[in-house]
Design an enzyme around this catalytic site. Structure first.
Site, short mmCIF file in Angstrom:
data_model
loop_
_atom_site.label_atom_id
_atom_site.label_comp_id
_atom_site.label_asym_id
_atom_site.label_seq_id
_atom_site.Cartn_x
_atom_site.Cartn_y
_atom_site.Cartn_z
N CYS A 157 38.83 42.32 51.91
CA CYS A 157 37.61 42.98 51.43
C CYS A 157 36.34 42.18 51.71
O CYS A 157 35.24 42.70 51.52
CB CYS A 157 37.71 43.23 49.93
SG CYS A 157 37.87 41.68 49.02
N ASP A 176 35.34 39.53 50.04
CA ASP A 176 34.81 38.88 48.84
C ASP A 176 35.08 37.37 48.87
O ASP A 176 35.93 36.90 49.60
CB ASP A 176 35.43 39.51 47.59
CG ASP A 176 34.91 40.92 47.37
OD1 ASP A 176 33.85 41.24 47.94
OD2 ASP A 176 35.56 41.69 46.66
N CYS A 235 35.42 41.57 43.00
CA CYS A 235 35.50 42.76 42.14
C CYS A 235 35.99 42.40 40.74
O CYS A 235 36.28 41.24 40.44
CB CYS A 235 36.46 43.75 42.77
SG CYS A 235 38.15 43.13 42.76
N CYS A 243 43.49 41.06 45.48
CA CYS A 243 42.40 40.37 44.78
C CYS A 243 42.89 39.08 44.13
O CYS A 243 42.13 38.12 44.00
CB CYS A 243 41.79 41.28 43.72
SG CYS A 243 41.34 42.89 44.36
FE1 FES Z 1 37.69 42.06 46.93
FE2 FES Z 1 39.04 42.63 44.79
S1 FES Z 1 38.21 44.04 46.21
S2 FES Z 1 38.60 40.68 45.57
#
Ligand code: FES
Length: 123
Positions: free
Chosen positions: A33, A35, A58, A102
């Site tokens: 994602c 992140d 998230c 995640c």
């Molecule tokens: Fe990126 Fe959860 S969607 S860490």
């Protein structure tokens, strides 16, 4: 859906923030994602005496980081290296399948911080 425990850690994250004089820092990104996660550790006599996190992730990333810091605190470096994303998800009473990735961030960030500490110690 998320478990009550996930919601609790999301609403009231434990150990969020930075350790300014951290002994080790782990910075990892989630390829799924994009992140980001930073984990900071403080070590004394081979034991994690403090663990904090900062994430641009998230809600599930926040909850899993919070749980990871709780699982890791007070553990030896070897024990903390063995904490897996499965352990983190299990301690939160499960995560939706689509959110399992995640929990990689927190576990990988913790392991990276320990490796950073060990590298600095060697130098
Ligand atoms: Fe990126 Fe959860 S969607 S860490």
């Amino acid at each position: 859906m998320y478990s009550e425990k996930v919601m609790d850690h999301f609403r009231n994250p434990r150990n969020m923030g930075e350790i300014p004089d951290a002994d080790g820092i782990g910075s990892v990104g989630n390829p799924t994602c994009g992140d980001l996660m930073n984990i900071y550790i403080k070590v004394k006599d081979n034991v994690l005496i403090d663990v904090k996190f900062k994430t641009f992730g998230c809600g599930a990333a926040i909850a899993t980081s919070s749980m990871t810091t709780e699982l890791a605190k007070g553990k030896t470096l070897d024990e903390a290296m063995k904490i897996t994303r499965g352990d983190v998800a299990e301690s939160l009473n499960g995560l939706p399948k689509i959110k399992m990735h995640c929990s990689n961030l927190a576990a990988d960030g913790l392991h990276a911080a320990i490796k950073d500490y060990l590298k600095k110690k060697e130098e």
